[in-house]
Structure formats: structure tokens, C-alpha cells
Design an enzyme around this catalytic site. Structure first.
Site, mmCIF file in Angstrom:
data_model
loop_
_atom_site.group_PDB
_atom_site.id
_atom_site.type_symbol
_atom_site.label_atom_id
_atom_site.label_comp_id
_atom_site.label_asym_id
_atom_site.label_seq_id
_atom_site.Cartn_x
_atom_site.Cartn_y
_atom_site.Cartn_z
ATOM 1 N N GLU A 6 6.459 -20.263 -21.373
ATOM 2 C CA GLU A 6 6.495 -18.947 -20.716
ATOM 3 C C GLU A 6 7.781 -18.210 -21.087
ATOM 4 O OE1 GLU A 6 4.581 -17.006 -19.443
ATOM 5 O OE2 GLU A 6 5.791 -15.595 -18.300
ATOM 6 N N HIS A 12 9.045 -34.599 -34.029
ATOM 7 C CA HIS A 12 7.740 -34.650 -34.723
ATOM 8 C C HIS A 12 7.544 -33.433 -35.607
ATOM 9 C CE1 HIS A 12 6.640 -38.178 -32.402
ATOM 10 N NE2 HIS A 12 7.139 -37.570 -31.349
ATOM 11 N N TRP A 67 -3.724 -1.613 -1.185
ATOM 12 C CA TRP A 67 -3.605 -2.856 -1.945
ATOM 13 C C TRP A 67 -4.092 -3.930 -0.985
ATOM 14 C CZ3 TRP A 67 -2.488 -3.437 -6.914
ATOM 15 C CH2 TRP A 67 -2.365 -4.739 -7.377
ATOM 16 N N ARG A 71 1.756 1.679 -5.924
ATOM 17 C CA ARG A 71 1.865 0.687 -4.843
ATOM 18 C C ARG A 71 0.513 0.052 -4.508
ATOM 19 N NH1 ARG A 71 6.439 0.856 -1.922
ATOM 20 N NH2 ARG A 71 5.392 -0.054 -0.150
ATOM 21 N N LYS A 103 -1.375 -3.814 -20.618
ATOM 22 C CA LYS A 103 -1.178 -4.583 -19.379
ATOM 23 C C LYS A 103 -2.365 -5.511 -19.140
ATOM 24 C CE LYS A 103 0.618 -6.099 -15.669
ATOM 25 N NZ LYS A 103 1.682 -7.122 -15.854
ATOM 26 N N ASN A 136 0.865 -0.048 6.175
ATOM 27 C CA ASN A 136 1.238 -0.918 5.054
ATOM 28 C C ASN A 136 1.931 -2.122 5.672
ATOM 29 O OD1 ASN A 136 2.036 -2.109 2.660
ATOM 30 N ND2 ASN A 136 3.928 -0.925 2.564
ATOM 31 N N GLY A 137 1.421 -3.324 5.422
ATOM 32 C CA GLY A 137 2.055 -4.525 5.973
ATOM 33 C C GLY A 137 0.973 -5.512 6.399
ATOM 34 N N CYS A 175 0.878 -1.167 0.000
ATOM 35 C CA CYS A 175 0.000 0.000 0.000
ATOM 36 C C CYS A 175 0.916 1.217 0.000
ATOM 37 C CB CYS A 175 -0.841 0.032 1.265
ATOM 38 S SG CYS A 175 -1.786 -1.460 1.508
ATOM 39 N N GLU A 202 7.674 -11.095 -26.500
ATOM 40 C CA GLU A 202 6.796 -9.921 -26.295
ATOM 41 C C GLU A 202 7.592 -8.683 -25.886
ATOM 42 O OE1 GLU A 202 3.883 -10.013 -23.149
ATOM 43 O OE2 GLU A 202 5.104 -11.316 -21.920
ATOM 44 N N LYS A 237 7.994 -14.465 -22.837
ATOM 45 C CA LYS A 237 8.763 -13.348 -22.276
ATOM 46 C C LYS A 237 9.676 -12.749 -23.336
ATOM 47 C CE LYS A 237 6.832 -12.497 -19.446
ATOM 48 N NZ LYS A 237 5.639 -13.191 -19.323
HETATM 49 C C1 AGP Z 1 2.270 -11.785 -20.165
HETATM 50 O O1 AGP Z 1 3.556 -11.243 -19.964
HETATM 51 C C2 AGP Z 1 1.331 -10.795 -20.836
HETATM 52 N N1 AGP Z 1 1.285 -9.589 -20.107
HETATM 53 C C3 AGP Z 1 -0.046 -11.424 -21.098
HETATM 54 O O2 AGP Z 1 0.119 -12.650 -21.769
HETATM 55 C C4 AGP Z 1 -0.888 -11.683 -19.840
HETATM 56 O O3 AGP Z 1 -0.315 -12.724 -19.088
HETATM 57 C C5 AGP Z 1 -2.302 -12.081 -20.266
HETATM 58 O O4 AGP Z 1 -2.863 -11.031 -21.027
HETATM 59 C C6 AGP Z 1 -3.213 -12.390 -19.076
HETATM 60 O O5 AGP Z 1 -3.349 -11.266 -18.267
HETATM 61 P P1 AGP Z 1 -4.005 -11.435 -16.811
HETATM 62 O O6 AGP Z 1 -3.077 -12.317 -16.019
HETATM 63 O O7 AGP Z 1 -4.107 -10.050 -16.267
HETATM 64 O O8 AGP Z 1 -5.339 -12.100 -16.990
#
Ligand code: AGP
Length: 586
Positions: A465, A488, A74, A27, A581, A100-101, A2, A472, A469
Site C-alpha cells: 500500500e 529471491h 451521507w 460532504r 477516483k 448531521n451526526g 452530511c 500514484e 501511495k
Molecule cells: C488507491 O489510492 C486508488 N485510488 C485505487 O487503487 C483504488 O483503491 C481502487 O481503484 C479501488 O477503488 P474502490 O475502493 O473504490 O473499489
């Protein structure tokens, strides 16, 4: 996490505190509030929502004061509601605190205070702080009652407190950050520097165990004795200060992962066991998510199989409509989402609820739509994740899923201690010298066109994953696949010098090394990630064996690699092109 801030001085404290909260919103942002001393009375204004929403809802136009404290929340304990928003006050509304904590012993303290007649208005752990000070002030002054409270609480805290006299502001910290800002016309006590950087660059970083009392002057105590602390000067601007010593949020959030695992372990056992029981009772469990959250789901299915001997179905949230007809009122859908706002994931759980299935979500943002629409919620407590890429929220999701699997197996304490063992090691994995070592690899790879990544078992979702990373954030084409899939079709892609990352573990070393040898035989440049080096590797990143927690530790070097590739390619890792995001549209 927070954001907390207090000001006492000759200026109007209200705009300074609100502006300070705005600079702390990274935060936490599910509710906010302010308390100010006006003519010997404490006025408290607070509500749910982001800062601007809250302060447009509550009327602060005539709030003028020389002393005020504020908070942007938060949620850790207690839902996102107006009552749970900070500041919290004592019974009479004469003491206000922001915190905060996590106060680990708040239930017993609350019971004791209620037995003495205290009335609580919220379900938070933080509120006990205000009532403990109130209880102490029956026989002591404000400062001594505050010090007595500090001795009674157990857990992590950064606290700022004021009372209706408005003569002094008190702060204290343990395991949560707290700094003092010194300006010409007053003092700030806050979670972090950005909150007062517009007013002053003179700062005192408090130590764990410090208590600071500010009125006309400042006195810092440690173990009850006055101590001197250095006054530093900040060179950063406000935006930079939000990232602390880090250039980008991505690296800051990668570096927070040890703390994130620590906070995941501090989950309420009751909630973990409750959800494990729901899973046990259900007939047919579906894990759904998108992107990184989907990889966490897939990884979770492996962990559930290995640790709890349980089969779960896994599907992308956007592919879930193909399975909805299987659902019954005894089905359980577990949605994983950092933001809790991903349209595909919301659509999946709505379809599940329409079929009468139960929905449980693993979410990071407490005030999100997914939280409100789920039957039960496991909050990740990973703190806000500002970078578009999911890094700390991924390992946090894996930690929570691991705890659930261990709870299902009746071995929750064992799962918690396994994760606890990782914490120190993750500090090492995210340290400067690990980053410097990985940068050597990034220098080699920064101009390649393709990177392939293989893994078996638990390392297969890790390979997926890792590829996400890298692609993207650096825009290098990267593809992850199961080691067993190589022959395959995928091996047709390998040419002289093609970089291939190979995840290994004690359990599958023999098979995956033979896959690596097949790649090498076709000219590939092999990067090994795992517990043991091998002659087939051209570059090796050692990551200690962690069994089913390999999924947490082995992704970290590749998160760092992805970050460094972006930097070397002149890109902004926090805001990759074409991405947001949270994908709030289908
Ligand atoms: C991952 O690095 C991306 N930001 C994206 O794939 C993300 O994981 C996906 O859009 C899901 O988002 P969420 O976890 O907020 O549901």
C-alpha cells in the site's frame, strides 16, 4: 458526514439553500431534500440521488419562501431511500429538521414516542428529533421544545429546525460542525462555510453545546444562557473553503483518519456480529478488491488469521474469474470498495451470485451499485473521499475488518477498545509537527528514481500500500515486497543510495532488521518505520507498536510522505495523471 443548511431572511430562501447544498455536496451525495415555509405551510421536496438529479426530479419551480432548510445525505442509519432522505418532519408535517451526526439512543426514544402515538416514516435515527420537538410543543413554544429535545438526545449532532410559522430557525451542535453566516438580508445556519460563501464572508463558528435562534436577530445560548460569539471573516473562495484549512483534499482526508476510526467503532454491533456469523457459517470465504481495497483485503486475511484463527482466500477482483468454479451456495464473497462502483469488483460479485454464493460488501459510498447488489453491507462511514487516492477509506476498511475479526473471536469489545486507544495517537500522527518531520525525508527523496519498501507479516500488505501511495501521486517508481523475498531476486535492484523503507514491528524486528542490514550492505539508504530505532536506519519515523493495528498507524506517515513528494514535485495530489477516483470500466 452530511451537509445541512438553513436560511431565514428577506431573499428567496430556496435557491440560496439549493446552491448552498451544491457547495456541501463533498460532504455526502446519496440523497437530498429541502423544506420551505409557504403561506404558513411546510413544503418538503426530497429524493435519492445526487443534488441535480433530485432537484430535476422534484418540482420546486413555484417554491418561494423566506425560510428554508436543506440536506445532502451521507447515509449512516437506514438505506438510501426517499423516506430516509432529509428533511424529516413530525407527524403533522408542521416541523422540519435536518441533521448531521448519529443519535445513539434513537431506538429507545423512538419506542417511547411511538407509545405516545407518533408515526414514523423513515428508519433513520434523525427523525426522532422532529417528533421530540412535536411532543414538546404540546406544552411549550418552538424554542423551548427544541431545547428540551436537545437534553434528551445522546450522540453527535448538528441540527437545523424550522416550523410552519416560519418565524424562527434554530440550530444546535455537538461533535458535528455548525456555523452561522450573516448576510445583509438574512442568516444562514450550516455545516460548513462553503454553503453560504457566495452570499457572505461573515461567519460565527458555534461551539459544542451552543443553540442558536435566528429570526429578525440572532441569539446564541450555551447551557441555557445567552452568550456572545466572535464574528469572523473568511478569506477563502468557495472551492478552497471545501478543503477547510487544507490546501488539498488528500491532506484533509489524511487528517480525518482519527475521526474515521472513531466512526468505524460506532458501527452497529448488531451488523458486525451478524456479518461475523455469516462468515462463521460459510464454507470458504473470499475477500476481493482492487488497488488499495485489495491491500485492505490482504491485510484483513492476516488479521483474520491472527485474531480469529481463520483462513480466508484473497484475490484481486479482476483475477477472481480464475476461482469462481470453486464457489458453492455455501461460499461467501466479501467485496471491499470505497466507491462501490469499481467495475472489476462488481463483475466479481455478479459471478459469485451467479454461483449462488452470498455477497457481503464493505463500502464507503452508501448509494453505490455494490451496496444495492450485496446481500449485506457494512458501511464504512468514512465520509466522502474526494481525492483520487484512497487514504482514510483504507484505514477505515482496516478498522472494520479488525472489528469483524474480533467479533469472530467473540472479543468485539476488546477490538473496539484497541481501536479506541489509537484515536488520540492518530491525531498526533497527522499533526503539523509530524508532517514537518516527514517533510525532511520528502526533501531527501523528491528527485530519486526508485523507492523500495519491505515488510513482513502484517507489514507486507502495508509495504504494498505504501508503494501504491507513493507511485500514484508522485510518479516516482515505488515497489513493495515481502522482506523474505529480498534474496529471491529483488536485492539485485539495490545500488548505492537506493532509498528503502523498512516497516518493523516488535514481532518481526529481528528478521526485518537483518533484511535492512543486507540492503545497507549494498549501499541502500534505509528509512525505518516502527516502534524502535536502530543503527541500521539512516532516517527513522517512530510509530508506536499497535500489534495487529500496526497496519492502520504505520501507513499514515507514508501517506503524508507521498503527499509531500507530490507537492515538492509540483504535482496536484488530488488529481494524479491518468487516474480516476473510481475505475468504473474494466
Ligand atoms: C488507491 O489510492 C486508488 N485510488 C485505487 O487503487 C483504488 O483503491 C481502487 O481503484 C479501488 O477503488 P474502490 O475502493 O473504490 O473499489
Amino acid at each position: 458526514m452530511c451537509g445541512i443548511i438553513g436560511y431565514i431572511g428577506s431573499k428567496n430562501a430556496v435557491p440560496l439553500v439549493i446552491n448552498g447544498l451544491r457547495n456541501l455536496e463533498y460532504r455526502g451525495y446519496d440523497s437530498a431534500g429541502i423544506a420551505a415555509v409557504v403561506d404558513g405551510k411546510l413544503i418538503v421536496k426530497k429524493d435519492v440521488g445526487k443534488l441535480d438529479e433530485v432537484f430535476s426530479k422534484v418540482d420546486i419551480s413555484n417554491l418561494k419562501s423566506n425560510v428554508a432548510i436543506g440536506h445532502t445525505r451521507w447515509a449512516t442509519h437506514g438505506k438510501v431511500t426517499k423516506e430516509n432522505a432529509h428533511p424529516h418532519t413530525d407527524c403533522k408535517g408542521e416541523i422540519a429538521i435536518v441533521h448531521n451526526g448519529i443519535i445513539e439512543n434513537y431506538q429507545e426514544l423512538k419506542k417511547e414516542l411511538e407509545s405516545k402515538g407518533h408515526i414514523f416514516r423513515s428508519e433513520t435515527d434523525s427523525e426522532v428529533i422532529a417528533h421530540l420537538i412535536e411532543e414538546g410543543m404540546k406544552t411549550k413554544n418552538f424554542v423551548d421544545a427544541f431545547n428540551e429535545m436537545i437534553k434528551k438526545i445522546v450522540g453527535s449532532y448538528a441540527i437545523v429546525a424550522i416550523n410552519k410559522d416560519g418565524k424562527e430557525m434554530i440550530g444546535a451542535r455537538k461533535d458535528s460542525p455548525l456555523v452561522v453566516g450573516i448576510s445583509e438580508d438574512g442568516y444562514f445556519i450550516a455545516s460548513d462555510v462553503p454553503s453560504f460563501l457566495d452570499e457572505t464572508k461573515k461567519v460565527i463558528y458555534l461551539y459544542d453545546g451552543d443553540v442558536v435562534v435566528v429570526n429578525k436577530k440572532i441569539v446564541i445560548y450555551h447551557d441555557g444562557k445567552p452568550v456572545e460569539r466572535d464574528i469572523d471573516s473568511i478569506e477563502w473562495d468557495a472551492e478552497q473553503a471545501k478543503k477547510g484549512v487544507f490546501k488539498h483534499f488528500m491532506l484533509k482526508e489524511i487528517s480525518e483518519q482519527a475521526d474515521v476510526i472513531k466512526r468505524a467503532i460506532m458501527q452497529d454491533d448488531k451488523i458486525i456480529n451478524e456479518i461475523a456469523n455469516e462468515i462463521k457459517k460459510s464454507k470458504g470465504v473470499f475477500f476481493v478488491g482492487c488497488g488499495t481495497a485489495y491491500h485492505a483485503c490482504l491485510e484483513g486475511s492476516y488479521i483474520f488469521s491472527k485474531v480469529a484463527n481463520m483462513h480466508v482466500n484473497v484475490t484481486y477482483a479482476h483475477e477472481f474469474p480464475n476461482y469462481v468454479h470453486f464457489l458453492t451456495p455455501e461460499s461467501l464473497v466479501i467485496a471491499v470498495s470505497q466507491s462501490g462502483e469499481t467495475a472489476d469488483t462488481l463483475e466479481a460479485i455478479r459471478a459469485a451470485k451467479a454461483k449462488g454464493a452470498k455477497v457481503i460488501s464493505i463500502v464507503n459510498v452508501a448509494g453505490s451499485t455494490l451496496v444495492r447488489e450485496s446481500d449485506k453491507v457494512l458501511l464504512q462511514h468514512a465520509g466522502p473521499e474526494i481525492c483520487v487516492l484512497s487514504t482514510k477509506s483504507y484505514t477505515s476498511q482496516l478498522a472494520v475488518l479488525t472489528l469483524l475479526a474480533y467479533s469472530l473471536a467473540g472479543r468485539l469489545e476488546e477490538g473496539k477498545s484497541k481501536l479506541k486507544e489509537l484515536i488520540r495517537y492518530i491525531y498526533y500522527l497527522t499533526s503539523r509537527n509530524t508532517r514537518d518531520y516527514i517533510r525532511k525525508l520528502a526533501e531527501k527523496l523528491k528527485d530519486v528514481k526508485d523507492i523500495y519498501i519491505i515488510g513482513r507479516d502484517l507489514q507486507y500488505p502495508t509495504a504494498l500500500e505504501a508503494a501504491l501511495k507513493i507511485k500514484e501521486v508522485s510518479y516516482i517508481h515505488a515497489e513493495g515486497f515481502a522482506g523474505g523475498e529480498l534474496k529471491h531476486g529483488n536485492i539485485a535492484l539495490i545500488e548505492e543510495g537506493t532509498p528503502c523503507i523498512v516497516f518493523t514491528s516488535k514481532e518481526n524486528e529481528k528478521e526485518i532488521i537483518s533484511n535492512a542490514a543486507e540492503l545497507k550492505a549494498r549501499g541502500a539508504y534505509i528509512i525505518g518505520v516502527g516502534p524502535r530505532n536502530n543503527e541500521v536506519f539512516d532516517f527513522f519515523i517512530k510509530v508506536r507498536e499497535a500489534e495487529e493495528a500496526n497496519s492502520i498507524v504505520q501507513i499514515i506517515p507514508i501517506q503524508i510522505l507521498a503527499y509531500q513528494l507530490a507537492i515538492l514535485r509540483g504535482l496536484d495530489p488530488d488529481k494524479p495523471r491518468n487516474l480516476a477516483k473510481s475505475v468504473t470500466v474494466k
